[in-house]
Design an enzyme around this catalytic site. Structure first.
Site, PDB file in Angstrom:
ATOM      1  N   TYR A  42      -1.545  -1.217  10.487  1.00  0.00           N
ATOM      2  CA  TYR A  42      -1.741  -1.505   9.063  1.00  0.00           C
ATOM      3  C   TYR A  42      -0.575  -0.955   8.250  1.00  0.00           C
ATOM      4  O   TYR A  42       0.022  -1.670   7.436  1.00  0.00           O
ATOM      5  CB  TYR A  42      -3.055  -0.908   8.569  1.00  0.00           C
ATOM      6  CG  TYR A  42      -3.218  -0.999   7.068  1.00  0.00           C
ATOM      7  CD1 TYR A  42      -3.536  -2.211   6.462  1.00  0.00           C
ATOM      8  CD2 TYR A  42      -3.029   0.116   6.258  1.00  0.00           C
ATOM      9  CE1 TYR A  42      -3.665  -2.313   5.086  1.00  0.00           C
ATOM     10  CE2 TYR A  42      -3.164   0.026   4.883  1.00  0.00           C
ATOM     11  CZ  TYR A  42      -3.478  -1.188   4.299  1.00  0.00           C
ATOM     12  OH  TYR A  42      -3.595  -1.287   2.933  1.00  0.00           O
ATOM     13  N   SER A  67       0.865  -1.186   0.000  1.00  0.00           N
ATOM     14  CA  SER A  67       0.000   0.000   0.000  1.00  0.00           C
ATOM     15  C   SER A  67       0.895   1.226   0.000  1.00  0.00           C
ATOM     16  O   SER A  67       2.057   1.164   0.421  1.00  0.00           O
ATOM     17  CB  SER A  67      -0.887  -0.005   1.261  1.00  0.00           C
ATOM     18  OG  SER A  67      -1.450   1.260   1.495  1.00  0.00           O
TER      19      SER A  67
END
Length: 261
Positions: free
Chosen positions: A151, A138
């Site tokens: 995350y 990401s």
């Protein structure tokens, strides 16, 4: 015909990657938690592309899931030449307020599953004329993101792991690529527990799963080390190298923290 294993293949980017690989002539091994969704995806891909599609429905964050999936994949074919580590999710909220058990589950799926699958399946990948590993990280991998703290950390791990493994395998037949998408029109925000205001903001700059998948698959086949889809995402990630970390963290916190209840 070669085979590709795709985790998190029941929807979103994983489903789009499976379709792109089928379009390229790959038989597919698809893994995710929902058997119903996997079977629906498999039926559609068989009909549209005429490839063989086999499914493995299991909670991939469960203890021993990676070893079981790797054993299943090896039993299906000895021609596995692509491993797509796409399974993963995020949790939104302050670290101390979120359940530790749920955060550990996320880390297992985001970090340990791709690590264990790569380790277990590398011997099989090494037997092919050419093989590929694509890890889906990401843009959060490039900086700390308050309220998405673990995350972002898990995706930073995946980026670093991909580059290190890529270098170790540089003189072999296996190429490793890391794909780092920005906002994408998937169920990520719902799964992370984000509210409607954040989802609406994200949707304004989101790419589609098919756009992300095509960029990622192309980068994988051309042997790129890492790829960030979208010009705005690439600029944002590049700026983290020049802007003080304290400032990027403050900006990220300003986006996410203000929406917390």
């Amino acid at each position: 015909m070669p085979y590709a294993l795709v985790t998190g293949a029941s929807r979103g980017i994983g489903q789009a990657m499976a379709a792109e690989l089928a379009r390229c002539g790959y038989h597919l091994l698809l893994a995710a938690r929902s058997e119903q969704q996997l079977q629906a995806v498999a039926a559609e891909l068989r009909q549209q592309y005429g490839v063989e599609v086999r499914v493995y429905a299991q909670d991939l964050a469960a203890p021993g899931a990676a070893a079981a999936l790797a054993a299943w994949a090896a039993a299906q074919t000895q021609e596995l030449s692509v491993l797509i580590n796409n399974a993963g999710y995020g949790l939104w909220g302050k670290f101390e307020d979120l359940s530790l058990a749920e955060q550990q589950n996320m880390l297992q799926l985001n970090m340990l599953l791709p690590t264990e699958l790569a380790h277990a399946l590398l011997p099989l990948l090494r037997q092919q004329a050419k093989a590929y590993i694509l890890n889906v990280a990401s843009t959060a991998a490039y900086q700390a993101v308050p309220t998405l703290t673990l995350y972002a950390a898990s995706k930073a791990f995946l980026l670093s792991f991909s580059r290190g493994l890529r270098y170790e395998l540089r003189e072999t037949n296996v190429s490793v690529t890391c794909l780092s998408p920005g906002s994408t029109t998937t169920n990520f925000a719902d799964r992370a527990g984000m509210n409607a205001a954040l989802q609406e903001t994200a949707n304004k700059v989101s790419m589609t799963p098919l756009q992300v998948a095509r960029i990622g698959i192309q980068a994988m086949f051309t042997g790129a080390a890492e790829v960030i889809p979208g010009a705005l995402n690439r600029v944002s990630a590049a700026l983290t190298s020049f802007v003080p970390k304290s400032l990027t963290e403050k900006i990220a916190a300003g986006i996410y923290e203000k929406h917390l209840k």
